[in-house]
Write an enzyme that holds these catalytic residues in place. Structure first.
Site, PDB file in Angstrom:
ATOM      1  N   ASP A 187      14.232 -13.565  -6.033  1.00 23.85           N
ATOM      2  CA  ASP A 187      13.540 -14.293  -4.285  1.00 23.85           C
ATOM      3  C   ASP A 187      13.864 -15.313  -3.468  1.00 23.85           C
ATOM      4  OD1 ASP A 187      11.387 -12.420  -5.604  1.00 23.85           O
ATOM      5  OD2 ASP A 187      11.142 -14.760  -7.155  1.00 23.85           O
TER       6      ASP A 187
ATOM      7  N   HIS B 195      14.922 -19.222 -13.818  1.00 23.14           N
ATOM      8  CA  HIS B 195      14.394 -17.495 -14.034  1.00 23.14           C
ATOM      9  C   HIS B 195      13.449 -18.181 -15.685  1.00 23.14           C
ATOM     10  CE1 HIS B 195      14.123 -13.455 -15.329  1.00 23.14           C
ATOM     11  NE2 HIS B 195      13.619 -13.790 -13.806  1.00 23.14           N
TER      12      HIS B 195
HETATM   13  C1  MLT Z   1      11.273 -10.440 -11.661  1.00 23.28           C
HETATM   14  O1  MLT Z   1      12.325  -9.145 -11.235  1.00 23.28           O
HETATM   15  O2  MLT Z   1      10.355  -9.856 -12.921  1.00 23.28           O
HETATM   16  C2  MLT Z   1      10.757 -11.594 -11.808  1.00 23.28           C
HETATM   17  O3  MLT Z   1      12.059 -11.793 -12.355  1.00 23.28           O
HETATM   18  C3  MLT Z   1      10.322 -12.157 -12.700  1.00 23.28           C
HETATM   19  C4  MLT Z   1      10.812 -12.061 -14.067  1.00 23.28           C
HETATM   20  O4  MLT Z   1      11.447 -10.788 -15.082  1.00 23.28           O
HETATM   21  O5  MLT Z   1       9.772 -12.654 -15.509  1.00 23.28           O
END
Ligand code: MLT
Length: 429
Positions: free
Chosen positions: A366, A309
């Site tokens: 995810d 992430h």
């Molecule tokens: C999200 O929840 O939008 C994803 O983890 C992506 C992010 O935070 O960049």
């Protein structure tokens, strides 16, 4: 300059002189340098591809500490909200800033029930879209047209209109998503039932009588609720940043959120939950061992989806909650879920390998969502739509917050030009 002032400023030394820039400290002690005067004073811009170091706004909605694995909505840790609140309470919190009192929650929920229907001709429009198209593309198109069906709630300068649009979006997105799903399986749409709560209504409009009842039905309902809570906001992720950028042009909230849906659809963002399931399917169907698969990842032949992430450099706190949920639903001695077992083994093997831990590659939100959605009967291409349902309060909250931001300006980044210098046009002397 006093020590205190030095704390609150930084000096930039450049060829033409020294520029003193203010440093702001956020409520959690995070520091940010304000660069507003940089271009005017020095003639220089900053280059930050992917905005990895750029705070594009100040916000009170969500706090993330990526190193410590902390995520809070409006100050409340998501672990507490996951245990103590429903998705509707969390949506209210994210949008309006405070947890609702019982009367406020009832009023909010009643308004959503009353507004869950879509106009008949909008239904006809949705039915006319390609039924085998990806649901994210169809959802984005349908959300975009809400501005045309409800042009009495498109003015960003009118608070009442923004509020009405907020209710309409929250109320109608589940109806739109369920109709698109039923079209894709060739079934008649099911109208919203105002006697049911938000999540129950969505699962009924989606699965009709095919949704499980009794204990399993209750467990699935709670699971969807929890997954929506865990997706409700995530500060300036790609889709939320998109909603803000589009909204900064004074585009209406429907257009801005349709853009957010489109941004979310990509496999590097919300589409990753679908990509994880496809990866697990492929590992199972090809018979490749987990060790060999991870070797291929290291050789950059395939991607390990659902790991890593931009912000979390440790566990994504949402993934821990979701793994717990998956264990509750899928780790049944009588009927173990094959893909969940595979996901567990893949996670364990990756975390035991320094290649992944040194690169701070841990499971993200995810990784386990897809196996849960599949076990509930959602087809793979609906997974990202579920992410969108959860993320809707966050998009709305950011759109609304931006409207009241005193520093609000149309988003207009600069570029670092590396193209050709002026050239002589062919044929000119
Ligand atoms: C999200 O929840 O939008 C994803 O983890 C992506 C992010 O935070 O960049």
């Amino acid at each position: 300059m006093s020590d205190d002032e030095k704390e609150r400023t930084v000096e930039l030394h450049y060829e033409g002189g020294t520029l003193t820039l203010p440093v702001f400290t956020g409520t959690e002690g995070e520091r940010t340098i304000e660069l507003k005067t940089l271009l005017g004073s020095t003639g220089m811009t900053t280059l930050d591809p992917g905005f990895g170091n750029t705070a594009s706004c100040s916000s009170k909605i969500t706090y993330i500490d990526g190193a410590a694995g902390i995520l809070r909505y409006r100050g409340y840790p998501i672990q507490d909200l996951a245990v103590g609140s429903s998705f509707l309470e969390v949506a209210y919190l994210v949008i309006y800033g405070e947890l609702p009192e019982p009367g406020q929650l009832k009023e909010f929920s009643d308004k959503l029930r009353e507004n869950a229907d879509i106009p008949d001709d909008m239904g006809t429009f949705i039915d006319a879209m390609p039924r085998n198209g990806h649901p994210m593309s169809l959802v984005a198109s349908a959300v975009n047209t809400l501005a045309a069906y409800y042009d009495d709630s498109v003015d960003p300068d009118d608070e009442n209109q923004v509020e009405l649009a907020t209710i309409r979006l929250m109320a109608k997105l589940p109806t739109i998503a369920a109709r698109i799903y039923r079209n894709s399986i060739g079934e008649q749409p099911i109208a919203p039932d105002p006697s049911l709560d938000y999540v129950e209504n969505f699962t009924r409009m989606t699965f009709g009588d095919a949704r499980p009842d009794g204990e399993l039905g209750e467990l699935f309902g709670k699971a969807v609720d929890l997954l929506l809570i865990l997706h409700a906001d995530h500060e300036l992720n790609c889709s939320t940043a998109t909603v803000r950028v589009v909204g900064s042009s004074q585009a209406d909230i429907f257009a801005s959120i349709a853009s957010g849906v489109n941004a979310l659809s990509g496999p590097s963002h919300g589409g990753a939950n679908q990509a994880v399931l496809e990866m697990l399917d492929e590992i199972r169907d090809s018979g490749v061992s987990i060790e060999d698969f991870l070797e291929r990842v290291k050789n950059r032949e395939v991607r390990l989806m659902g790991f890593g992430h931009r912000v979390y450099k440790n566990f994504d706190p949402r993934s821990k909650e979701i793994k717990g949920l998956a264990t509750q639903i899928l780790d049944r001695d009588d009927n173990p879920d094959e893909l969940f077992e595979l996901a567990l083994k893949l996670e364990a093997a990756a975390l035991a390998d320094s290649y992944f831990t040194e690169r701070k590659l841990y499971p993200n939100v995810d990784f386990y969502t897809g196996v849960i959605y599949r076990a509930m009967g959602f087809p793979t291409n609906m997974f990202t739509v579920l992410f969108a349902l959860g993320r809707l309060p966050g998009w709305i909250a950011h759109y609304r917050e931006q409207l009241h931001d005193p520093a609000f300006r149309i988003a207009r980044p600069r570029q670092h030009y590396i193209g050709a210098n002026e050239r002589r046009y062919p044929g000119q002397g």
